[in-house]
Design a protein around this motif. Structure first.
Motif, mmCIF file in Angstrom:
data_model
loop_
_atom_site.group_PDB
_atom_site.id
_atom_site.type_symbol
_atom_site.label_atom_id
_atom_site.label_comp_id
_atom_site.label_asym_id
_atom_site.label_seq_id
_atom_site.Cartn_x
_atom_site.Cartn_y
_atom_site.Cartn_z
ATOM 1 N N SER A 123 27.494 70.517 23.161
ATOM 2 C CA SER A 123 27.044 69.316 23.935
ATOM 3 C C SER A 123 26.553 70.041 25.253
ATOM 4 C CB SER A 123 28.077 68.237 24.582
ATOM 5 O OG SER A 123 28.426 67.562 23.378
ATOM 6 N N THR A 124 27.336 71.104 25.799
ATOM 7 C CA THR A 124 26.824 71.707 27.155
ATOM 8 C C THR A 124 25.742 72.646 26.909
ATOM 9 O OG1 THR A 124 28.653 73.253 26.760
ATOM 10 C CG2 THR A 124 29.217 71.517 28.284
ATOM 11 N N VAL A 125 25.554 73.382 25.716
ATOM 12 C CA VAL A 125 24.501 74.153 25.734
ATOM 13 C C VAL A 125 23.323 73.443 25.317
ATOM 14 C CG1 VAL A 125 24.472 74.697 23.150
ATOM 15 C CG2 VAL A 125 24.149 76.643 24.827
ATOM 16 N N THR A 126 23.449 72.358 24.716
ATOM 17 C CA THR A 126 22.187 71.060 24.686
ATOM 18 C C THR A 126 21.629 70.665 25.822
ATOM 19 O OG1 THR A 126 23.150 70.242 22.508
ATOM 20 C CG2 THR A 126 21.743 69.113 23.726
ATOM 21 N N ALA A 127 22.462 70.347 26.933
ATOM 22 C CA ALA A 127 21.892 70.241 28.044
ATOM 23 C C ALA A 127 21.340 71.463 28.710
ATOM 24 C CB ALA A 127 23.180 69.827 28.919
ATOM 25 N N LEU A 128 21.821 72.437 28.739
ATOM 26 C CA LEU A 128 21.104 73.620 29.216
ATOM 27 C C LEU A 128 19.986 73.772 28.715
ATOM 28 C CD1 LEU A 128 23.805 76.212 29.863
ATOM 29 C CD2 LEU A 128 22.737 75.024 31.513
ATOM 30 N N THR A 129 19.849 73.591 27.359
ATOM 31 C CA THR A 129 18.407 73.690 26.599
ATOM 32 C C THR A 129 17.425 72.590 27.065
ATOM 33 O OG1 THR A 129 19.665 74.146 24.329
ATOM 34 C CG2 THR A 129 17.251 73.385 24.179
ATOM 35 N N TRP A 200 28.040 79.638 31.520
ATOM 36 C CA TRP A 200 28.283 78.690 30.366
ATOM 37 C C TRP A 200 29.314 79.259 29.636
ATOM 38 C CZ3 TRP A 200 28.067 79.742 25.015
ATOM 39 C CH2 TRP A 200 28.462 78.614 24.347
ATOM 40 N N ALA A 201 29.260 80.544 29.477
ATOM 41 C CA ALA A 201 30.138 81.413 28.515
ATOM 42 C C ALA A 201 31.560 81.485 29.377
ATOM 43 C CB ALA A 201 29.720 82.682 28.220
ATOM 44 N N GLY A 202 31.476 81.504 30.636
ATOM 45 C CA GLY A 202 32.680 81.655 31.510
ATOM 46 C C GLY A 202 33.292 80.412 31.360
#
Length: 617
Positions: A123-129, A200-202
């Protein structure tokens, strides 16, 4: 977002046509209000501090920059609905999302694992995309900017940090939260989407472990680890997710996957060596698929997990908070006392100074030795970045000015500032604001017996200008307890069992309930992240209670039988002073009251004032 509190007396009724109905929070950038639009829709309205963006031209540039965020597709984000100026102050209106932050959930419920962590990552990496496709860089991605709503995680505050960096006269080119910033953000390079992937990774590491990826002790130490150290990702069980997180934490931004590639890998649609794709129709199809998958899994998870904002009790403290304290690796005796200190290099706080009755003993930088300074009358307090210090100069309460020295630590040069010239006033307890811009000095006028204040106030020291403004408050507390920082406000233990908050000019803002002061407290009651405070559970008891600064939620009861509280070790542990054998010990305890490590021992209960610092020693 947290439960709203009632509007403050100085809040306007409306801003730019939006009716304000409560406060959701307040921080360094400004105040977030719960408001309603003309059609009755609830929105979150963030009103920024006027001084953050400088003149009218800079304010207009800020609004234009933030307006770009409206182009972000609402995939797992709180959509930006409006932005503009109200009385010269920028505001941002976004979709109101109900639910706690990721930081709150991890702190109260423990780390995320298995499918829960994988859903969060998707979900969060989708938001960043979606954010990056719109040409926006978040630049402040962190656990407190991820809301866990009923329909899935939402990312908030995207684009604000870049807008501030382009327009602010105060930020000096570095905007973000240091613990989650990429290495290039501490240099001259302009951070791009790859900096968001590092953050994001952190954030995923924090979600999986409950710990900051590069520690949370002094700022120089954290920055040093970000630049040179490799974090431990062993707690992430899924090998594919663990590999992706480590790739995104590469020191070289060119080696980090983009958001689109990261999303491919999370969905199992791209091998590790696949070149980074250009975001386009294919990626957005994947985004839509990811949203559908994440929402379906989240709906199932909500049936199984506790409510989003549970009452926090001692029993619900995350087990991960236990056993995470490094053992001591060295010890030393404290001159002119019976105290012996036990510490480790990684400790988030270390003894910096103490008052020994015949002067202030200041710890020398990079050593375990102390130097006596007869000219000081109270512990020497280093600034958050470790470069400066505040120390009160010796004075007579009955005559002469009360002054504080602003000290350059590397050179020892001083600027002396008068904080009060009033006869009979005591000055003590110098404190730094979190951003290092201001000092705070407690001022009091004792009664005839010396055990109660007939007059109370504080001095605000402008560090850059080397000037001070004396402030008197309306309601003097019952005992000699210091003023302290609560975010951008000044806090005071009040007679009615609350903590009263004032602005820098002395205007009353609001009160925090359950503010029963400890019998004695050496440092300050607010946690390092500014979200919680510690106080006695009852005015006459000894047990401690931890409460949210926001005023919502429940309390954590910490069993305690001593009288003296040092302060916070980190966001999940306290430091207390308590009897031990024929003497006393200073120990780290978790929020269930369990002792995890001894920091110091002494045979003398009356040892003087001392100060533990989070700055570099």
């Amino acid at each position: 977002m947290p439960e709203p509190e009632a509007p403050h007396s100085d809040d306007p009724a409306e801003i730019a046509g939006y009716t304000l109905i409560g406060r959701l929070g307040e921080g360094g950038q400004g105040t977030v209000h719960l408001a309603t639009a003309a059609d009755g829709t609830k929105v979150a309205l963030k009103l920024l501090r006027a001084d953050l963006v400088g003149d009218a031209e800079a304010s207009q540039r800020f609004v234009r920059e933030v307006a770009l965020a409206r182009r972000v597709a609402p995939f797992c984000t709180a959509q930006v609905l409006d932005t503009g100026l109200d009385g010269g102050r920028p505001y941002i209106v976004s979709e109101y999302v109900e639910g706690p932050t990721l930081a709150e959930v991890v702190r109260n419920e423990g780390p995320r694992t298995g499918a829960s962590l994988h859903r969060l990552a998707i979900s969060t990496v989708t938001a960043l995309t979606a954010i990056h496709q719109a040409g926006v860089v978040h630049r402040d991605f962190k656990p407190s900017n991820v809301l866990l709503a009923a329909d899935g995680p939402r990312v908030i505050d995207f684009g604000v940090a870049k807008a501030l960096d382009l327009t602010s006269t105060l930020t000096a080119g570095v905007v973000g939260t240091p613990a989650f910033m990429a290495p290039e953000q501490f240099g001259d390079a302009v951070p791009g989407p790859s900096a968001d992937m590092f953050a994001w990774a952190g954030t995923m590491l924090y979600a999986a472990t409950g710990r900051y990826p590069f520690g949370q002790d002094s700022l120089p130490a954290v920055i040093g680890r970000i630049l040179t150290a490799e974090p431990d990702a062993g707690r992430i069980e899924d090998p594919a997710l663990r590999a992706l997180v480590l790739d995104c934490l590469a020191k070289d931004p060119a080696r980090r996957p983009g958001a689109g590639e990261a999303l491919d890998r999370l969905l199992g649609m791209s091998p590790r060596a696949t070149p980074r794709p250009v975001i386009g129709k294919r990626t957005m199809w994947i985004v839509a698929a990811a949203v559908t998958t994440a929402l379906a899994l989240t709906a199932l998870a909500l049936v199984l997990r506790a409510p989003a904002t549970p009452r926090v009790t001692a029993a619900s403290v995350s087990p991960s908070a236990k056993g995470t304290i490094a053992p001591s690796t060295r010890s030393f005796s404290v001159p002119s006392t019976t105290m012996r200190v036990y510490e480790a290099e990684s400790d988030p706080i270390k003894m910096a100074s103490y008052y020994g009755g015949n002067g202030v003993y200041v710890r020398q930088q990079g050593s375990m030795t102390f130097k006596r300074h007869k000219e000081f009358s109270h512990p020497y307090v280093p600034s958050p970045d470790g470069t400066r210090a505040l120390a009160l100069n010796n004075y007579s309460p009955d005559n002469g000015p009360k002054t504080v020295s602003i000290i350059d630590r590397p050179t020892g040069t001083k600027k002396v500032v008068t904080v009060s010239s009033e006869r009979g006033v005591w000055a003590f307890a110098p404190r730094w604001s979190a951003d290092g811009r201001y000092g705070l000095v407690t001022l009091s006028l004792p009664g005839a017996s010396g055990d109660a204040w007939t007059k109370a106030g504080y001095a605000i020291v402008d560090i850059a200008r080397a000037t001070a403004r004396e402030v008197e408050v309306e309601d003097a507390p019952g005992g000699l307890l210091r003023f302290f920082w609560v975010g951008d406000s000044v806090g005071m233990w009040a007679k009615d069992g609350t903590i009263r908050l004032y602005d820098l000019s002395g205007a009353y803002q609001r009160s925090l309930a359950n503010g029963n002061p400890p019998e004695q407290m050496d440092n300050d009651p607010v946690s390092p992240d500014g979200t919680r405070f510690v106080a006695r559970c009852a005015l006459t008891g000894t047990d401690l209670c931890v409460h949210p600064v926001s005023g919502g939620g429940g309390a954590v009861t910490v069993p305690f039988t001593g009288e003296r509280l040092v302060g916070w070790w980190d966001d999940d542990h306290l430091v207390v002073w308590r009897p031990k054998g024929d003497g006393y010990e200073i120990a780290v305890i978790d929020l269930s009251g369990e002792r995890l490590r001894v920091l110091a021992t002494t045979t003398d209960k009356t040892q003087g004032l001392f100060h533990f610092t989070r700055a570099a020693i």
